[in-house]
Scaffold this motif. Structure first.
Motif, PDB file in Angstrom:
ATOM      1  N   LYS A 204       0.841  -1.306  -0.019  1.00 41.07           N
ATOM      2  CA  LYS A 204       0.032   0.003   0.051  1.00 41.07           C
ATOM      3  C   LYS A 204       0.823   1.156   0.063  1.00 41.07           C
ATOM      4  O   LYS A 204       0.535   2.089  -0.607  1.00 41.07           O
ATOM      5  CB  LYS A 204      -0.714   0.186   1.270  1.00 41.07           C
ATOM      6  N   LEU A 205       2.042   1.135   0.801  1.00 41.09           N
ATOM      7  CA  LEU A 205       2.735   2.287   0.839  1.00 41.09           C
ATOM      8  C   LEU A 205       3.624   2.590  -0.595  1.00 41.09           C
ATOM      9  O   LEU A 205       3.519   3.694  -0.978  1.00 41.09           O
ATOM     10  CB  LEU A 205       3.706   2.229   1.876  1.00 41.09           C
ATOM     11  N   LEU A 206       3.984   1.554  -1.026  1.00 38.44           N
ATOM     12  CA  LEU A 206       4.651   1.657  -2.263  1.00 38.44           C
ATOM     13  C   LEU A 206       3.901   2.199  -3.477  1.00 38.44           C
ATOM     14  O   LEU A 206       4.165   3.002  -4.259  1.00 38.44           O
ATOM     15  CB  LEU A 206       5.325   0.533  -2.735  1.00 38.44           C
ATOM     16  N   ALA A 207       2.602   1.626  -3.285  1.00 42.38           N
ATOM     17  CA  ALA A 207       1.639   2.265  -4.364  1.00 42.38           C
ATOM     18  C   ALA A 207       1.147   3.772  -4.136  1.00 42.38           C
ATOM     19  O   ALA A 207       1.180   4.349  -5.294  1.00 42.38           O
ATOM     20  CB  ALA A 207       0.078   1.409  -4.087  1.00 42.38           C
ATOM     21  N   PHE A 208       1.200   4.030  -2.947  1.00 43.91           N
ATOM     22  CA  PHE A 208       0.915   5.522  -2.831  1.00 43.91           C
ATOM     23  C   PHE A 208       2.271   6.284  -3.169  1.00 43.91           C
ATOM     24  O   PHE A 208       1.976   7.474  -3.945  1.00 43.91           O
ATOM     25  CB  PHE A 208       0.827   5.811  -1.011  1.00 43.91           C
ATOM     26  N   LEU A 209       3.360   6.012  -2.979  1.00 49.87           N
ATOM     27  CA  LEU A 209       4.535   6.629  -3.512  1.00 49.87           C
ATOM     28  C   LEU A 209       4.560   6.461  -5.118  1.00 49.87           C
ATOM     29  O   LEU A 209       5.041   7.696  -5.737  1.00 49.87           O
ATOM     30  CB  LEU A 209       5.751   6.125  -2.966  1.00 49.87           C
ATOM     31  N   ASP A 210       4.197   5.453  -5.542  1.00 44.73           N
ATOM     32  CA  ASP A 210       4.197   5.259  -6.929  1.00 44.73           C
ATOM     33  C   ASP A 210       3.197   6.308  -7.676  1.00 44.73           C
ATOM     34  O   ASP A 210       3.508   6.754  -8.758  1.00 44.73           O
ATOM     35  CB  ASP A 210       4.022   3.857  -7.406  1.00 44.73           C
ATOM     36  N   MET A 211       2.133   6.378  -7.057  1.00 45.00           N
ATOM     37  CA  MET A 211       1.064   7.455  -7.569  1.00 45.00           C
ATOM     38  C   MET A 211       1.562   8.979  -7.462  1.00 45.00           C
ATOM     39  O   MET A 211       1.104   9.733  -8.203  1.00 45.00           O
ATOM     40  CB  MET A 211      -0.201   7.021  -6.683  1.00 45.00           C
ATOM     41  N   HIS A 212       2.153   9.378  -6.404  1.00 37.96           N
ATOM     42  CA  HIS A 212       2.312  10.870  -6.009  1.00 37.96           C
ATOM     43  C   HIS A 212       3.934  11.459  -5.912  1.00 37.96           C
ATOM     44  O   HIS A 212       4.013  12.245  -5.943  1.00 37.96           O
ATOM     45  CB  HIS A 212       1.753  11.017  -4.581  1.00 37.96           C
ATOM     46  N   VAL A 213       4.786  10.218  -6.106  1.00 35.36           N
ATOM     47  CA  VAL A 213       6.275  10.832  -6.560  1.00 35.36           C
ATOM     48  C   VAL A 213       6.506  10.551  -7.856  1.00 35.36           C
ATOM     49  O   VAL A 213       6.587   9.393  -8.492  1.00 35.36           O
ATOM     50  CB  VAL A 213       7.110  10.034  -5.461  1.00 35.36           C
ATOM     51  N   LYS A 214       6.825  11.534  -8.394  1.00 37.51           N
ATOM     52  CA  LYS A 214       7.165  11.466 -10.132  1.00 37.51           C
ATOM     53  C   LYS A 214       8.799  11.727 -10.168  1.00 37.51           C
ATOM     54  O   LYS A 214       9.318  12.353  -9.363  1.00 37.51           O
ATOM     55  CB  LYS A 214       6.467  12.392 -10.684  1.00 37.51           C
TER      56      LYS A 214
END
Length: 214
Positions: A204-214
Motif C-alpha cells: 500500500k505504501l509503495l503504491a501511494f509513493l508510485d502514484m504521488h512521487v514522480k
C-alpha cells in the motif's frame, strides 16, 4: 540505538537538519544521484517527528511517518506539506493511537494526498517466528504452545500483555542469542500492534509513493 534526532528550531539552524541537507548536496555534487531525483523523507517515532520538521525546510516529494504523528508545524498554514503517509499502531503506548490523527484535519484542509494505515493486533500463530533466521518451524511451534500454556495468550491466541512490559516469553525461547531475542521481541510487538516498525502494508505504501512521487 541511543540516537535521538534534534527537534529544536528554527529549522535552518538545526544541526541535524543541516547535516541532512549537506548529505543530499554531497550526493548530487558527486553525481551519485541526479539533481532532479525525488526526495522522500521517512522516519519512525522521534525520527518521524524529525522528518516532518525537515519537510518544512526542503521541497520533499513525500513524507512517511512510521509510528509518529509528526510535528504540527509541518502541516499547518502557511506550510504546504508534501503527500504524507502515516503508519500507526493501534496499541502504541508511546505515540498513543488517539493522538495519531491530530494532524489529519490540517492536511485535509491543504488538500494534499495522504494515506493513513493502522496496524491492528494480530494473533500469534505456530509459524509466526519462522521468518526469523535461526529459528525452525519446530521451535516456533513449541514457542507458540508454551505461550498458550503459560497464560500469555487468550482463547484467540492474542497476546494478553505488551511484550515489552511482560517478559515471561523469554523463558520459552529455545534460542537465546541476543540477535534472535531482539527479533522475537520485535515480532511479538508488531503482532501486539505496539510501538515498533511494521511491514504488513509495504504494498500500500509503495503504491501511494508510485502514484504521488514522480
Amino acid at each position: 540505538g541511543a540516537k535521538v534526532w534534534d527537534l529544536s528550531g528554527p529549522i535552518e539552524e538545526n544541526k541535524d537538519y543541516l547535516n541532512v541537507v549537506s548529505a543530499i548536496d554531497a550526493l548530487k555534487n558527486q553525481n551519485v544521484v541526479a539533481n532532479d531525483i525525488p526526495i522522500v523523507l521517512m522516519g519512525g517515532s522521534n525520527g518521524g517527528a524529525f522528518a516532518s520538521a525537515v519537510s518544512t525546510g526542503i521541497a520533499a516529494d513525500a513524507l512517511i511517518l512510521h509510528i509518529s504523528r509528526g510535528l504540527e508545524l509541518a502541516f499547518k498554514a502557511p506550510q504546504t506539506p508534501p503527500p504524507t503517509a502515516w503508519l500507526v499502531a493501534r496499541q502504541d503506548d508511546t505515540v498513543t493511537f488517539d493522538t495519531t490523527e491530530l494532524n489529519l484535519p490540517a492536511i485535509k484542509s491543504a488538500e494534499v494526498p495522504y494515506l493513513f494505515i493502522i496496524n491492528e493486533p494480530t494473533p500469534l500463530a505456530p509459524t509466526s517466528l519462522t521468518r526469523i533466521p535461526g529459528l525452525t518451524e519446530v521451535q516456533s511451534t513449541a514457542f507458540f504452545d508454551a505461550m498458550g500454556t503459560g497464560g500469555l495468550l487468550d482463547a484467540c491466541s492474542m497476546q494478553l500483555t505488551n511484550p515489552d512490559d511482560e517478559d515471561a516469553w523469554l523463558a520459552f525461547l529455545a534460542n537465546g542469542k541476543p540477535e534472535v531475542v531482539e527479533q522475537v521481541r520485535h515480532q511479538l510487538l508488531e503482532l501486539h500492534a505496539g510501538h515498533t516498525i511494521f511491514s504488513d502494508f509495504n504494498k500500500k505504501l509503495l503504491a501511494f509513493l508510485d502514484m504521488h512521487v514522480k
